[in-house]
Motif scaffolding. Structure first.
Motif, PDB file in Angstrom:
ATOM      1  N   GLY A  63      -0.819  36.507 -10.947  1.00 61.34           N
ATOM      2  CA  GLY A  63       0.513  36.147 -10.486  1.00 61.34           C
ATOM      3  C   GLY A  63       0.858  34.677 -10.594  1.00 61.34           C
ATOM      4  O   GLY A  63       2.020  34.298 -10.408  1.00 61.34           O
ATOM      5  N   VAL A  64      -0.109  33.818 -10.920  1.00 59.62           N
ATOM      6  CA  VAL A  64       0.162  32.388 -11.006  1.00 59.62           C
ATOM      7  C   VAL A  64       1.123  32.092 -12.160  1.00 59.62           C
ATOM      8  O   VAL A  64       2.125  31.383 -11.994  1.00 59.62           O
ATOM      9  CB  VAL A  64      -1.149  31.586 -11.169  1.00 59.62           C
ATOM     10  CG1 VAL A  64      -0.853  30.102 -11.378  1.00 59.62           C
ATOM     11  CG2 VAL A  64      -2.039  31.780  -9.953  1.00 59.62           C
ATOM     12  N   SER A  65       0.850  32.645 -13.325  1.00 60.35           N
ATOM     13  CA  SER A  65       1.733  32.411 -14.461  1.00 60.35           C
ATOM     14  C   SER A  65       3.080  33.102 -14.267  1.00 60.35           C
ATOM     15  O   SER A  65       4.121  32.577 -14.682  1.00 60.35           O
ATOM     16  CB  SER A  65       1.071  32.877 -15.764  1.00 60.35           C
ATOM     17  OG  SER A  65       0.593  34.200 -15.650  1.00 60.35           O
ATOM     18  N   ALA A  66       3.075  34.272 -13.633  1.00 60.28           N
ATOM     19  CA  ALA A  66       4.342  34.974 -13.388  1.00 60.28           C
ATOM     20  C   ALA A  66       5.256  34.146 -12.496  1.00 60.28           C
ATOM     21  O   ALA A  66       6.465  34.025 -12.763  1.00 60.28           O
ATOM     22  CB  ALA A  66       4.072  36.333 -12.755  1.00 60.28           C
ATOM     23  N   LEU A  67       4.717  33.570 -11.428  1.00 63.98           N
ATOM     24  CA  LEU A  67       5.517  32.705 -10.566  1.00 63.98           C
ATOM     25  C   LEU A  67       6.080  31.519 -11.341  1.00 63.98           C
ATOM     26  O   LEU A  67       7.242  31.134 -11.158  1.00 63.98           O
ATOM     27  CB  LEU A  67       4.674  32.197  -9.395  1.00 63.98           C
ATOM     28  CG  LEU A  67       4.446  33.147  -8.225  1.00 63.98           C
ATOM     29  CD1 LEU A  67       3.564  32.474  -7.182  1.00 63.98           C
ATOM     30  CD2 LEU A  67       5.756  33.576  -7.593  1.00 63.98           C
ATOM     31  N   ALA A  68       5.247  30.931 -12.197  1.00 61.60           N
ATOM     32  CA  ALA A  68       5.699  29.792 -12.990  1.00 61.60           C
ATOM     33  C   ALA A  68       6.836  30.190 -13.915  1.00 61.60           C
ATOM     34  O   ALA A  68       7.820  29.458 -14.077  1.00 61.60           O
ATOM     35  CB  ALA A  68       4.529  29.219 -13.791  1.00 61.60           C
ATOM     36  N   LEU A  69       6.724  31.355 -14.531  1.00 59.95           N
ATOM     37  CA  LEU A  69       7.787  31.828 -15.419  1.00 59.95           C
ATOM     38  C   LEU A  69       9.065  32.098 -14.641  1.00 59.95           C
ATOM     39  O   LEU A  69      10.155  31.687 -15.050  1.00 59.95           O
ATOM     40  CB  LEU A  69       7.314  33.079 -16.153  1.00 59.95           C
ATOM     41  CG  LEU A  69       6.236  32.856 -17.210  1.00 59.95           C
ATOM     42  CD1 LEU A  69       5.566  34.174 -17.597  1.00 59.95           C
ATOM     43  CD2 LEU A  69       6.819  32.177 -18.444  1.00 59.95           C
ATOM     44  N   PHE A  70       8.956  32.784 -13.512  1.00 62.47           N
ATOM     45  CA  PHE A  70      10.143  33.078 -12.718  1.00 62.47           C
ATOM     46  C   PHE A  70      10.841  31.807 -12.249  1.00 62.47           C
ATOM     47  O   PHE A  70      12.068  31.777 -12.119  1.00 62.47           O
ATOM     48  CB  PHE A  70       9.784  33.955 -11.520  1.00 62.47           C
ATOM     49  CG  PHE A  70       9.817  35.425 -11.814  1.00 62.47           C
ATOM     50  CD1 PHE A  70      10.992  36.038 -12.229  1.00 62.47           C
ATOM     51  CD2 PHE A  70       8.678  36.196 -11.684  1.00 62.47           C
ATOM     52  CE1 PHE A  70      11.036  37.395 -12.513  1.00 62.47           C
ATOM     53  CE2 PHE A  70       8.699  37.563 -11.958  1.00 62.47           C
ATOM     54  CZ  PHE A  70       9.891  38.165 -12.375  1.00 62.47           C
ATOM     55  N   ALA A  71      10.091  30.752 -11.997  1.00 58.23           N
ATOM     56  CA  ALA A  71      10.687  29.498 -11.550  1.00 58.23           C
ATOM     57  C   ALA A  71      11.623  28.909 -12.602  1.00 58.23           C
ATOM     58  O   ALA A  71      12.533  28.137 -12.265  1.00 58.23           O
ATOM     59  CB  ALA A  71       9.597  28.489 -11.196  1.00 58.23           C
ATOM     60  N   GLY A  72      11.428  29.289 -13.866  1.00 62.50           N
ATOM     61  CA  GLY A  72      12.281  28.770 -14.923  1.00 62.50           C
ATOM     62  C   GLY A  72      13.230  29.786 -15.521  1.00 62.50           C
ATOM     63  O   GLY A  72      14.147  29.423 -16.265  1.00 62.50           O
TER      64      GLY A  72
ATOM     65  N   THR B 253      -6.738  31.843 -14.243  1.00 66.55           N
ATOM     66  CA  THR B 253      -5.305  31.562 -14.165  1.00 66.55           C
ATOM     67  C   THR B 253      -4.977  30.395 -15.079  1.00 66.55           C
ATOM     68  O   THR B 253      -5.862  29.677 -15.538  1.00 66.55           O
ATOM     69  CB  THR B 253      -4.886  31.181 -12.738  1.00 66.55           C
ATOM     70  OG1 THR B 253      -5.525  29.939 -12.378  1.00 66.55           O
ATOM     71  CG2 THR B 253      -5.265  32.249 -11.732  1.00 66.55           C
ATOM     72  N   VAL B 254      -3.695  30.203 -15.342  1.00 72.39           N
ATOM     73  CA  VAL B 254      -3.275  29.004 -16.063  1.00 72.39           C
ATOM     74  C   VAL B 254      -3.499  27.795 -15.166  1.00 72.39           C
ATOM     75  O   VAL B 254      -3.488  27.905 -13.931  1.00 72.39           O
ATOM     76  CB  VAL B 254      -1.788  29.082 -16.489  1.00 72.39           C
ATOM     77  CG1 VAL B 254      -1.564  30.221 -17.448  1.00 72.39           C
ATOM     78  CG2 VAL B 254      -0.870  29.204 -15.274  1.00 72.39           C
ATOM     79  N   SER B 255      -3.703  26.642 -15.759  1.00 74.34           N
ATOM     80  CA  SER B 255      -3.889  25.418 -14.993  1.00 74.34           C
ATOM     81  C   SER B 255      -2.564  25.010 -14.347  1.00 74.34           C
ATOM     82  O   SER B 255      -1.498  25.539 -14.672  1.00 74.34           O
ATOM     83  CB  SER B 255      -4.384  24.293 -15.898  1.00 74.34           C
ATOM     84  OG  SER B 255      -3.339  23.864 -16.759  1.00 74.34           O
ATOM     85  N   ARG B 256      -2.630  24.031 -13.445  1.00 71.25           N
ATOM     86  CA  ARG B 256      -1.388  23.552 -12.835  1.00 71.25           C
ATOM     87  C   ARG B 256      -0.458  22.956 -13.883  1.00 71.25           C
ATOM     88  O   ARG B 256       0.749  23.192 -13.867  1.00 71.25           O
ATOM     89  CB  ARG B 256      -1.694  22.508 -11.752  1.00 71.25           C
ATOM     90  CG  ARG B 256      -2.059  23.123 -10.421  1.00 71.25           C
ATOM     91  CD  ARG B 256      -2.263  22.072  -9.347  1.00 71.25           C
ATOM     92  NE  ARG B 256      -1.099  21.212  -9.146  1.00 71.25           N
ATOM     93  CZ  ARG B 256      -1.030  20.288  -8.188  1.00 71.25           C
ATOM     94  NH1 ARG B 256      -2.054  20.108  -7.357  1.00 71.25           N
ATOM     95  NH2 ARG B 256       0.052  19.538  -8.058  1.00 71.25           N
ATOM     96  N   GLY B 257      -1.030  22.205 -14.803  1.00 70.77           N
ATOM     97  CA  GLY B 257      -0.205  21.661 -15.879  1.00 70.77           C
ATOM     98  C   GLY B 257       0.366  22.757 -16.754  1.00 70.77           C
ATOM     99  O   GLY B 257       1.515  22.682 -17.199  1.00 70.77           O
ATOM    100  N   GLY B 258      -0.444  23.796 -17.001  1.00 72.86           N
ATOM    101  CA  GLY B 258       0.039  24.928 -17.797  1.00 72.86           C
ATOM    102  C   GLY B 258       1.163  25.661 -17.102  1.00 72.86           C
ATOM    103  O   GLY B 258       2.140  26.098 -17.741  1.00 72.86           O
ATOM    104  N   ALA B 259       1.069  25.818 -15.776  1.00 73.64           N
ATOM    105  CA  ALA B 259       2.124  26.480 -15.024  1.00 73.64           C
ATOM    106  C   ALA B 259       3.416  25.680 -15.083  1.00 73.64           C
ATOM    107  O   ALA B 259       4.510  26.243 -15.279  1.00 73.64           O
ATOM    108  CB  ALA B 259       1.677  26.676 -13.578  1.00 73.64           C
ATOM    109  N   ALA B 260       3.306  24.365 -14.932  1.00 67.98           N
ATOM    110  CA  ALA B 260       4.500  23.517 -15.020  1.00 67.98           C
ATOM    111  C   ALA B 260       5.146  23.623 -16.399  1.00 67.98           C
ATOM    112  O   ALA B 260       6.379  23.653 -16.528  1.00 67.98           O
ATOM    113  CB  ALA B 260       4.133  22.065 -14.709  1.00 67.98           C
ATOM    114  N   LEU B 261       4.313  23.699 -17.428  1.00 68.97           N
ATOM    115  CA  LEU B 261       4.837  23.842 -18.785  1.00 68.97           C
ATOM    116  C   LEU B 261       5.558  25.178 -18.957  1.00 68.97           C
ATOM    117  O   LEU B 261       6.633  25.242 -19.571  1.00 68.97           O
ATOM    118  CB  LEU B 261       3.696  23.726 -19.788  1.00 68.97           C
ATOM    119  CG  LEU B 261       4.064  23.904 -21.265  1.00 68.97           C
ATOM    120  CD1 LEU B 261       5.047  22.821 -21.724  1.00 68.97           C
ATOM    121  CD2 LEU B 261       2.811  23.899 -22.141  1.00 68.97           C
ATOM    122  N   LEU B 262       5.004  26.251 -18.403  1.00 70.24           N
ATOM    123  CA  LEU B 262       5.661  27.561 -18.498  1.00 70.24           C
ATOM    124  C   LEU B 262       7.040  27.541 -17.853  1.00 70.24           C
ATOM    125  O   LEU B 262       8.003  28.094 -18.395  1.00 70.24           O
ATOM    126  CB  LEU B 262       4.792  28.634 -17.848  1.00 70.24           C
ATOM    127  CG  LEU B 262       3.508  29.022 -18.577  1.00 70.24           C
ATOM    128  CD1 LEU B 262       2.723  30.034 -17.753  1.00 70.24           C
ATOM    129  CD2 LEU B 262       3.813  29.588 -19.962  1.00 70.24           C
TER     130      LEU B 262
END
Length: 217
Positions: free
Chosen positions: A72-81, A43-52
C-alpha cells in the motif's frame, strides 16, 4: 553534490540519504511503511514514493496500473498525485500484501470504489486490461518478468502516459558487468527494451534502488 572538472560526481551516502527523505512522508504512508518493514514486505523508498506522486500529478492520472502492491505504500503515493476520480488497478500474486494494501487505503480515506485489487500472476491479468486505457503503469513485481511487463505497459498506456520501473539498479548488480545472475540479466534486458523502443523516451534516475521512467509517444 560536488563538481569536478569533468562534471558532477556521485553523491555521498549521507547526501543521498538526505535527498531520499527531503520530501516529508504523510502519516498514513509512514505507518504503512513501518508495518511493511515489520512484515518483511518490500516497498518503494521514500524518494521513490515522492517521485510517484509527482509523476501521477504530472500526467493528471485517472487510470493507473500497479504491478506488485508494495503493502500500500506505492498506492498511497500514486493516489496523492492522481485526479480526484482516479482509479488504481493493483495486481499481486500474494494475498497478504494485497490485504495490507486494502487496509492501508481504507484507513487513509480512499474509497473502495477507487481501487481494484486483483490477485493473480500479472502476465495473466495484464492482457485482459484495455489497450491505451491507462495514464501510468508502475512496474514493481517479479523482476524475472520485467521484460514482459514493459511490453504490456506499452500496450496499456495512452499517448503521453508513463511507465515507471522500480528497483532496476539491484543494489549495483545491474551496472556490474561481471554479474550474470538471472535477475540481473533480465533487468538489463528490460532496460535495453525501453532504450530500443521507438515509441518511448526515457531516463534512468538514481532514486531508491533505481527508477526507470519512460513516456509513450
Amino acid at each position: 553534490m560536488n563538481q569536478s572538472p569533468h562534471g558532477p560526481t556521485a553523491p555521498t551516502p549521507d547526501l543521498w540519504a538526505w535527498t531520499e527523505t527531503f520530501v516529508p512522508e504523510p502519516p498514513h504512508a509512514a505507518e504503512a511503511r513501518a508495518s511493511a518493514e515489520q512484515a518483511g514486505e518490500p516497498t518503494v523508498s521514500r524518494g521513490g514514493a515522492a517521485l510517484l506522486t509527482l509523476l501521477a500529478r504530472t500526467v493528471a492520472a485517472r487510470a493507473v496500473v500497479e504491478i506488485g502492491s508494495g503493502a500500500g505504500v506505492s498506492a498511497l503515493a500514486l493516489f496523492a498525485g492522481m485526479a480526484p476520480n482516479g482509479i488504481l488497478t493493483s495486481v499481486d500474486t500474494e494475498a497478504e500484501p494485497q490485504a495490507d494494501t486494502r487496509r492501508t487505503l481504507l484507513a487513509a480515506g480512499i474509497a473502495s470504489n477507487r481501487f481494484r485489487l486483483i490477485s493473480g500472476r500479472a502476465l495473466d491479468v495484464l492482457p485482459r486490461l484495455s489497450d491505451g486505457g491507462y495514464d501510468l503503469v508502475l512496474v514493481n513485481g517479479d523482476k524475472l518478468e520485467y521484460v514482459e511487463y514493459i511490453a504490456q505497459a506499452q500496450r496499456l498506456l495512452r499517448s503521453g502516459g508513463l511507465v515507471v520501473v522500480e528497483g532496476v539498479l539491484l543494489g549495483g548488480r545491474t551496472a556490474d558487468a561481471s554479474n550474470e545472475d538471472d535477475e540481473t540479466i533480465v533487468v538489463r534486458e528490460a532496460l535495453e527494451a525501453v532504450a530500443e523502443a521507438e515509441d518511448l523516451t526515457y531516463s534512468l534516475l538514481p532514486v531508491g534502488d533505481g527508477v526507470l521512467v519512460a513516456v509513450k509517444h
